[in-house]
Design a protein around this motif. Structure first.
Motif, short mmCIF file in Angstrom:
data_model
loop_
_atom_site.label_atom_id
_atom_site.label_comp_id
_atom_site.label_asym_id
_atom_site.label_seq_id
_atom_site.Cartn_x
_atom_site.Cartn_y
_atom_site.Cartn_z
N ASN A 98 0.83 -1.20 0.00
CA ASN A 98 0.00 0.00 0.00
C ASN A 98 0.86 1.26 0.00
O ASN A 98 0.50 2.27 -0.59
CB ASN A 98 -0.94 -0.02 1.21
N GLU A 99 2.01 1.21 0.64
CA GLU A 99 2.91 2.36 0.68
C GLU A 99 3.46 2.69 -0.70
O GLU A 99 3.75 3.84 -1.01
CB GLU A 99 4.06 2.10 1.65
N ASP A 100 3.64 1.66 -1.55
CA ASP A 100 4.18 1.87 -2.89
C ASP A 100 3.13 2.40 -3.86
O ASP A 100 3.45 3.11 -4.81
CB ASP A 100 4.74 0.56 -3.46
N CYS A 137 -1.56 -7.21 4.79
CA CYS A 137 -2.05 -7.89 5.98
C CYS A 137 -3.56 -7.74 6.08
O CYS A 137 -4.15 -8.08 7.11
CB CYS A 137 -1.38 -7.32 7.23
N THR A 138 -4.19 -7.21 5.05
CA THR A 138 -5.64 -7.02 5.05
C THR A 138 -6.26 -7.85 3.93
O THR A 138 -5.57 -8.30 3.01
CB THR A 138 -6.00 -5.54 4.86
N GLU A 139 -7.55 -8.05 4.00
CA GLU A 139 -8.26 -8.80 2.98
C GLU A 139 -8.58 -7.87 1.82
O GLU A 139 -9.59 -7.18 1.82
CB GLU A 139 -9.51 -9.45 3.56
N GLU A 140 -7.69 -7.86 0.86
CA GLU A 140 -7.85 -7.03 -0.32
C GLU A 140 -7.18 -7.72 -1.50
O GLU A 140 -6.34 -8.60 -1.33
CB GLU A 140 -7.22 -5.65 -0.10
N ASN A 141 -7.59 -7.35 -2.69
CA ASN A 141 -7.00 -7.90 -3.91
C ASN A 141 -6.97 -6.80 -4.97
O ASN A 141 -7.61 -6.91 -6.01
CB ASN A 141 -7.79 -9.12 -4.39
N LEU A 180 -3.56 -16.59 -4.03
CA LEU A 180 -3.39 -16.01 -2.70
C LEU A 180 -2.39 -16.86 -1.94
O LEU A 180 -2.50 -18.09 -1.91
CB LEU A 180 -4.73 -16.00 -1.95
N VAL A 181 -1.41 -16.22 -1.32
CA VAL A 181 -0.46 -16.92 -0.46
C VAL A 181 -0.71 -16.44 0.96
O VAL A 181 -0.63 -15.25 1.25
CB VAL A 181 1.00 -16.65 -0.87
N VAL A 182 -1.04 -17.39 1.84
CA VAL A 182 -1.36 -17.09 3.23
C VAL A 182 -0.21 -17.59 4.09
O VAL A 182 0.25 -18.73 3.93
CB VAL A 182 -2.67 -17.77 3.66
N LYS A 211 -6.90 -16.91 8.44
CA LYS A 211 -7.98 -17.66 7.79
C LYS A 211 -8.81 -16.65 7.00
O LYS A 211 -9.88 -16.25 7.43
CB LYS A 211 -8.84 -18.37 8.83
N PRO A 212 -8.31 -16.22 5.85
CA PRO A 212 -9.01 -15.17 5.11
C PRO A 212 -10.40 -15.59 4.63
O PRO A 212 -10.56 -16.67 4.07
CB PRO A 212 -8.09 -14.87 3.93
N SER A 213 -11.37 -14.73 4.85
CA SER A 213 -12.75 -15.04 4.45
C SER A 213 -12.93 -14.92 2.94
O SER A 213 -13.88 -15.47 2.40
CB SER A 213 -13.72 -14.11 5.16
N TYR A 214 -12.04 -14.24 2.27
CA TYR A 214 -12.19 -14.02 0.83
C TYR A 214 -11.39 -15.01 -0.01
O TYR A 214 -11.18 -14.81 -1.20
CB TYR A 214 -11.85 -12.59 0.49
N ILE A 215 -10.98 -16.11 0.58
CA ILE A 215 -10.16 -17.11 -0.10
C ILE A 215 -10.86 -17.66 -1.34
O ILE A 215 -10.22 -18.03 -2.32
CB ILE A 215 -9.75 -18.24 0.88
#
Length: 93
Positions: A15-17, A29-33, A40-42, A47-51
């Motif tokens: 996000n900083e870039d 570290c947030t659920e975003e794409n 997705l690499v966890v 346990k991401p809900s958006y998997i």
């Protein structure tokens, strides 16, 4: 980070870039794409809900507690691979 040869680094960003759609690898570290990734690499106990929105998901852990295995199996098709001391990966049934 993200090297696949000694002379090349795979582009990645956070996000900083900014410019998420232009980043082939997005670290978060947030659920975003924001780059519309298909994989997705966890890492760790997340346990991401958006998997379900990804074509594939890789869950990287040093050891697999039963609750993480149960959660992963509940997400659909699941194959567990365990890294051996030699660095080779072995499919676990």
């Amino acid at each position: 980070l993200w090297t696949f040869s000694k002379s090349v680094v795979i582009p990645h960003g956070t996000n900083e870039d900014g410019n998420a759609p232009l980043q082939p690898i997005w670290l978060t570290c947030t659920e975003e794409n924001p780059n519309q990734a298909e994989v997705l690499v966890v890492i760790g106990d997340l346990k991401p809900s958006y998997i379900h929105t990804f074509e594939k998901a890789l869950i990287l852990r040093n050891n697999w507690p039963i609750e993480i295995i149960q959660w992963a199996k509940a997400q659909g098709e699941f194959t567990l691979w365990i890294e051996q001391l030699t660095g080779q990966w072995e499919k676990h049934s």
